[in-house]
Design an enzyme around this catalytic site. Sequence first.
Site, PDB file in Angstrom:
ATOM      1  N   LEU A  58       9.272  -5.573  -3.320  1.00 37.25           N
ATOM      2  CA  LEU A  58       8.251  -6.281  -2.496  1.00 37.25           C
ATOM      3  C   LEU A  58       6.956  -6.240  -3.010  1.00 37.25           C
ATOM      4  CD1 LEU A  58       8.831  -4.889   1.191  1.00 37.25           C
ATOM      5  CD2 LEU A  58       9.496  -7.105   0.397  1.00 37.25           C
ATOM      6  N   GLN A  71      -0.971   0.908  -5.537  1.00 34.82           N
ATOM      7  CA  GLN A  71      -1.627   2.013  -6.254  1.00 34.82           C
ATOM      8  C   GLN A  71      -0.506   3.218  -6.668  1.00 34.82           C
ATOM      9  OE1 GLN A  71      -5.481   2.846  -5.639  1.00 34.82           O
ATOM     10  NE2 GLN A  71      -4.782   4.606  -4.502  1.00 34.82           N
ATOM     11  N   PHE A  72       0.303   3.548  -5.702  1.00 40.57           N
ATOM     12  CA  PHE A  72       0.983   4.455  -5.728  1.00 40.57           C
ATOM     13  C   PHE A  72       2.257   4.401  -6.508  1.00 40.57           C
ATOM     14  CE2 PHE A  72      -1.236   5.745  -1.678  1.00 40.57           C
ATOM     15  CZ  PHE A  72      -1.722   6.777  -2.173  1.00 40.57           C
ATOM     16  N   GLY A  73       2.791   3.191  -6.429  1.00 40.13           N
ATOM     17  CA  GLY A  73       4.066   2.928  -7.047  1.00 40.13           C
ATOM     18  C   GLY A  73       4.694   1.471  -6.486  1.00 40.13           C
ATOM     19  N   GLU A  74       5.871   1.351  -6.684  1.00 38.51           N
ATOM     20  CA  GLU A  74       6.578   0.021  -6.201  1.00 38.51           C
ATOM     21  C   GLU A  74       6.967   0.174  -4.736  1.00 38.51           C
ATOM     22  OE1 GLU A  74       9.762  -0.632  -8.845  1.00 38.51           O
ATOM     23  OE2 GLU A  74       8.720  -1.331 -10.332  1.00 38.51           O
ATOM     24  N   VAL A  75       6.862  -0.973  -3.918  1.00 40.38           N
ATOM     25  CA  VAL A  75       7.404  -0.849  -2.704  1.00 40.38           C
ATOM     26  C   VAL A  75       8.429  -1.761  -2.569  1.00 40.38           C
ATOM     27  CG1 VAL A  75       6.546  -1.639  -0.283  1.00 40.38           C
ATOM     28  CG2 VAL A  75       4.902  -0.931  -1.965  1.00 40.38           C
ATOM     29  N   LYS A  80       7.849   2.726   0.444  1.00 38.81           N
ATOM     30  CA  LYS A  80       6.761   2.823  -0.583  1.00 38.81           C
ATOM     31  C   LYS A  80       7.185   4.181  -1.287  1.00 38.81           C
ATOM     32  CE  LYS A  80       1.734   2.748  -0.231  1.00 38.81           C
ATOM     33  NZ  LYS A  80       1.122   2.236   0.839  1.00 38.81           N
ATOM     34  N   ASP A  88     -11.701   0.526   4.331  1.00 38.52           N
ATOM     35  CA  ASP A  88     -11.397  -0.541   3.490  1.00 38.52           C
ATOM     36  C   ASP A  88     -10.719  -1.638   4.170  1.00 38.52           C
ATOM     37  OD1 ASP A  88     -10.993  -1.876   1.120  1.00 38.52           O
ATOM     38  OD2 ASP A  88      -9.271  -0.504   0.324  1.00 38.52           O
TER      39      ASP A  88
END
Length: 839
Positions: free
Chosen positions: A548, A552-556, A587, A695
């Site tokens: 998707l 920032q953390f990786g793929e979704v 995620k 944010d």
Amino acid sequence: MCRYPLGMTSGQIQDEDISASSQWSESTAARFGRLDFDTGDGDGAWCPDIMSEPGGFKEYLQVDLRSLHFITLVGTQGRHADGMGNEFAQRYRIKYSRDGSSWVGWHDRMGNQVIEGNKNTYDVVLKDLEPPIVARFVRFMPVIDPSLIVCMRVELYGCEWLDGLVSYSIPDGHQMIYRGLDVFFNDSVYDGATAQRLTKGLGQLTDGTWGLDDFLHSHVPGAWPGYDYVGWSNKTFPKGYVEVVFDFDHIHNFTSMKVHCSNMFSRGVRLFRQATCFFRSESEWEPDPMTFRPSAEPLSQSARFVTVPLGDRTASSIKCRFHFGDQWLLFSEVAFQSGSAVYNTSLGPHKHGQPKKTPLGDDPTHKVDDSNTRILIGCLVAIIAILLTIIVIILWRQVWQKMLEKASRRWLDDELTARLAVQTQAFSFLRFSQSSEDGSGSGSISTYERIYPASADYQEPSRLIRKLPEFAECAEHLARASLPESGTSSRAGVGSDGAPHYAEADIISLQESSDSGSITAVNMNLFAGLDSTLREFPREKLTFKEKLGEGQFGEVHLCEAEDMQNFLGEDTLMEGSSKSPLLVAVKMLREDANKNARNDFLKEIRIMSRLRDPNIVRLLAVCVDTDPLCMITEYMENGDLNQFLCSLRLKTLTGGEADQQEGSNEVSSVKLLGMAMQIASGMKYLSSLNFVHRDLATRNCLVGKNDTIKIADFGMSRNLYRGDYFRIQGRAVLPIRWMSWESILLGKFTMASDVWAFGVTLWEILTLCKEQPYSQLSDEQVIENTGEFFRNQGKQVYLPQPQCCPDRIYGDLMLSCWRRNAKERPSFQEIHAQLTESR
Ligand code: ADP
């Protein structure tokens, strides 16, 4: 830009560096004079002993900053002490010293010494120091009415004075008579001795203010003609030059000196013809001076910086002789470059509202800036070398990773079913990351960045929260619960605590505890703080469908979750059949995530696990028993709101077409306001929990079926929108275009600053995200604009009214979100009500 809190509030300034002339009692000692601190330790502020000195003019609270600082702003507050206190300083003076022995009383540009202070016990009153000061020691001296007790809490704002210049010595400036007008070129803010020559002080040449082209005018209100400049007539200098001596705190290696000069040759004022500089490291001036002549005769009459190369000479004093180019020589600012740092002109506030120009761009003598060019090239080569090293490391990691992957597949093929193999494509590289994880602790070059700085210049909101008694307890409790040994036993205690927590408190305990790096400990801690209904989902029941996006953390990933509805139970009825597998977004934490990223990922899980609202993205389950850590959230079919809106056009209502259906890529302003209303509703929920998002922006909202909007991204940004974040002095990456002035300048994040961000988000929605907020301003100009909000002199720029935004929404709602006084901004409850009404 030099307006950072210097550490009274954050605690960076140590107790032993805060002293006072006297104290009313031990519990009102100097160390309690920290702005915004009201911890319950002392009586909530510094209060002098008024009996000790009936005149009441000599009491002071002194702060030692340990090194020279450029101080542009001060803040004061009274004693509130949870409603018990009723003391504050209505007026005060400031004294400062660079060496701790000679003290100078600060006065403003008009000679007033007394600063108007507080009107109540709790509000922070900030005062610009005009002119700013360069000092190591600062004393706050309340003007005391003998019948009242005065208490103070204070903060200083500015930045470190790297220039090292402690004084300059010049002949005092002269008076010019221009067409019958008296023009004074004296150094009116000089803080040293003022006999025939001015000695042992600093003044207008280092106050960060550059003179205008026309020296008769100044931006300082009420200033006399010639105010911005210090100037001399050649008539009194038979040798044809003015001698200026600069003294520094220690020996520097000087690259160049920049002198801001007037060049109004039509009035007999010109740049200097020649500068000859002598250097002194010990007692004697060295015999070989550097001589420099500005090369070409500039045709323009505009004021400019002239760069004088100093040939990397070492010295603790420099004596320069500036030779007259005409009848008059006028200077407004002098700055030095030494070693690799560029000082005061770049750090000092630029009060004339002109865009900051590099002195080089203005300077007809640019040829002499070869030394700068060399430094620049050197820096670029260094950066390229670092980048190449990073690329090599990344490539090396990838090759290594592939080898591992191959090995793992071969092994898995023997044992696993075909279905598992499909999942392996999505997850296997992380299954085997355990060994690489060990290595990554030392040598990893993760692309992950923290958004919010741990630096003391920027206060973490969590610090503020910890100061609040009701949260401090919660934070402590969680910190205890997070210890690995007590993780299991504390689970019930925390889990049963149904009260809403400020999520930041959780963050801290989790981060502190997970320093051990042990996965089991982290997971136990994780569950200790989690909502009890959130459980580990068997990861083999997830089937990868498509990617998707990448955060920032990786793929979704979009995945089918078999049996998810049964797993969730009847309380959580998800849309879609309970028989068919449910579509979910998964995620995952990337393989090379470092400890910070891992902690922040767990932080987001903890925060989200407690949030239940139709307009907040719902966390359904987690997979944290083994790596990769995953969070499973509800799937939002239409991705993020920014991209979603960007692909749409505004539906224009023309005559009979008004009732027609919207085209597939058209959207009406009513619908847009409906989206904003949903965000307001989600924020209303968050604010009811005292949760500050920090944010809020369209990029952090997701769009589901039927234009349902949900807020996501709790405390993190994503790389896709890197351009929306701004890096301040290499420390922090902040979404400045969405941030309130007090968040940027004072590091204060509150619900009112979320309201500010909501105003910007509403603006984004109504412009269909076609441009970035303040797109015509550079990042630096956005920061300058923030300063204008703070100064409140009507020079601040607001985002314009979007084409489809009704007048009422712009005037009554959007603009009210950007009110200077945070207390005057509407609450999310009010915003939600207003948007509901307008539909
Ligand atoms: P991060 O918080 O690490 O920056 P995000 O949560 O923003 O990562 O996810 C990155 C992208 O993945 C988003 O821009 C969005 O397009 C997609 N995405 C994330 N969560 C969902 C979801 N629940 N449903 C649909 N798409 C999602």
